[in-house]
Write a protein that holds these residues in place. Sequence first.
Motif, PDB file in Angstrom:
ATOM      1  N   ARG A  52       0.859  -1.277   0.014  1.00  0.00           N
ATOM      2  CA  ARG A  52       0.204   0.000   0.041  1.00  0.00           C
ATOM      3  C   ARG A  52       0.985   1.188   0.201  1.00  0.00           C
ATOM      4  O   ARG A  52       1.931   1.143   0.589  1.00  0.00           O
ATOM      5  CB  ARG A  52      -0.841  -0.288   1.217  1.00  0.00           C
ATOM      6  N   GLN A  90      -7.207   1.480   4.212  1.00  0.00           N
ATOM      7  CA  GLN A  90      -6.658   0.947   5.554  1.00  0.00           C
ATOM      8  C   GLN A  90      -5.215   1.621   5.522  1.00  0.00           C
ATOM      9  O   GLN A  90      -4.297   0.935   6.026  1.00  0.00           O
ATOM     10  CB  GLN A  90      -6.285  -0.584   5.171  1.00  0.00           C
ATOM     11  N   GLN A  94      -7.003   2.636  11.668  1.00  0.00           N
ATOM     12  CA  GLN A  94      -8.496   2.176  10.992  1.00  0.00           C
ATOM     13  C   GLN A  94      -9.092   1.160  11.613  1.00  0.00           C
ATOM     14  O   GLN A  94      -8.397   0.512  12.490  1.00  0.00           O
ATOM     15  CB  GLN A  94      -8.324   2.297   9.712  1.00  0.00           C
ATOM     16  N   ASP A  96     -10.945  -2.604  10.507  1.00  0.00           N
ATOM     17  CA  ASP A  96     -11.236  -3.277   9.712  1.00  0.00           C
ATOM     18  C   ASP A  96     -12.635  -3.731   9.592  1.00  0.00           C
ATOM     19  O   ASP A  96     -13.243  -3.891  10.713  1.00  0.00           O
ATOM     20  CB  ASP A  96     -10.456  -4.707   9.791  1.00  0.00           C
ATOM     21  N   HIS A 100     -13.182  -8.171   5.736  1.00  0.00           N
ATOM     22  CA  HIS A 100     -11.988  -7.756   5.346  1.00  0.00           C
ATOM     23  C   HIS A 100     -11.047  -8.944   4.691  1.00  0.00           C
ATOM     24  O   HIS A 100     -10.498  -8.664   3.861  1.00  0.00           O
ATOM     25  CB  HIS A 100     -11.338  -6.612   6.307  1.00  0.00           C
ATOM     26  N   GLU A 260      -6.429  -1.065  14.030  1.00  0.00           N
ATOM     27  CA  GLU A 260      -4.944  -1.135  14.035  1.00  0.00           C
ATOM     28  C   GLU A 260      -4.112   0.350  13.937  1.00  0.00           C
ATOM     29  O   GLU A 260      -4.778   1.280  13.564  1.00  0.00           O
ATOM     30  CB  GLU A 260      -4.597  -2.131  12.707  1.00  0.00           C
ATOM     31  N   THR A 292     -14.061  -1.840   3.028  1.00  0.00           N
ATOM     32  CA  THR A 292     -13.036  -2.872   3.701  1.00  0.00           C
ATOM     33  C   THR A 292     -12.778  -2.512   4.893  1.00  0.00           C
ATOM     34  O   THR A 292     -12.400  -3.329   5.888  1.00  0.00           O
ATOM     35  CB  THR A 292     -11.981  -3.514   2.759  1.00  0.00           C
ATOM     36  N   GLY A 293     -12.711  -1.087   5.222  1.00  0.00           N
ATOM     37  CA  GLY A 293     -12.034  -0.658   6.362  1.00  0.00           C
ATOM     38  C   GLY A 293     -12.100   0.978   6.453  1.00  0.00           C
ATOM     39  O   GLY A 293     -12.774   1.406   5.193  1.00  0.00           O
TER      40      GLY A 293
END
Length: 302
Positions: A52, A90, A94, A96, A100, A260, A292-293
Amino acid sequence: MGSLGKDDELGGLNFLDAEEVARGLASIRSHKTFALSVVIGSPKGDPVWPGRSGAVKLMTQDKGSYMSGKLQPLAGGLEYADDYVTMFLQGSTQFDGLGHTWYDDKLYNGFDAHTTLAGLEKASVLPLAEHTASGHAVLLDIARYRGKERLQKGELITLRDLLDCAAKQGTKIQKHDILLIRTGWLSTFYEEGPAKFYDPPFIEPGLVYSRELVEWFHDTEIPLLGTDTIANEVTVDPNNGIVLPLHSALMRNLGVVFNEILMLEDLAKDCAKDGRYDFFYTAAPLKIFRGTGAPVNPIVIK
């Protein structure tokens, strides 16, 4: 979590009802507040999962737009700056969504993995955002417990470590407590730089899978797990070579919500100073449709 119903998309957040919110609020003593998000678009960069990229923030207009004559002040003389951010959902502190990650083509609560096509139709981050996560939380400062500023690459945390750390802190972990774990690992990124942080092989420290650990999460009905790492667990389990097994065992199977990339340094210092490691925690990620998050800035009040 099957008992929560075949359509459930909240997982552990179901446990955070009004009674649990009240229990969290009752723990407030000093009214000191802590914002646990990292800075998005920091000059030092954004700690993200390998593959990412960090946030890209661009200005669309500023004082220069008016100085150049490209924009005119509004009636009355008002001028303004504007910008936008492009980022992975993400790619910062964030939550999840429970859908996810998955295995055997089944998401949390048995939803079919094909429901992720073009966005999570089931178990996305949106239901978590609409419910919010608020309740009584505890911090387990594993780095301080081990007499370190931070854990090292691949350093493991077991269930025994959690229980022994709590005992040393004088912290009682109760049913439905939100669990925050400090490793100090994230400080590597900001103090020693991305090169050191991502030095291959990339293996974060963190919780390691065991049947006993998973059963304890299940029996204690932990609704949410948050850490100062990108993945909340050791990246590759040294006992079996599996990548991120707790994403399956805790999030996919039990519905434990993962928060996280927390910045826990200031909170941990304050807890060490006053000897209190429990507090009220509240967080609601951005309401992203089929996400997804989503980024979140959790707030702790002691």
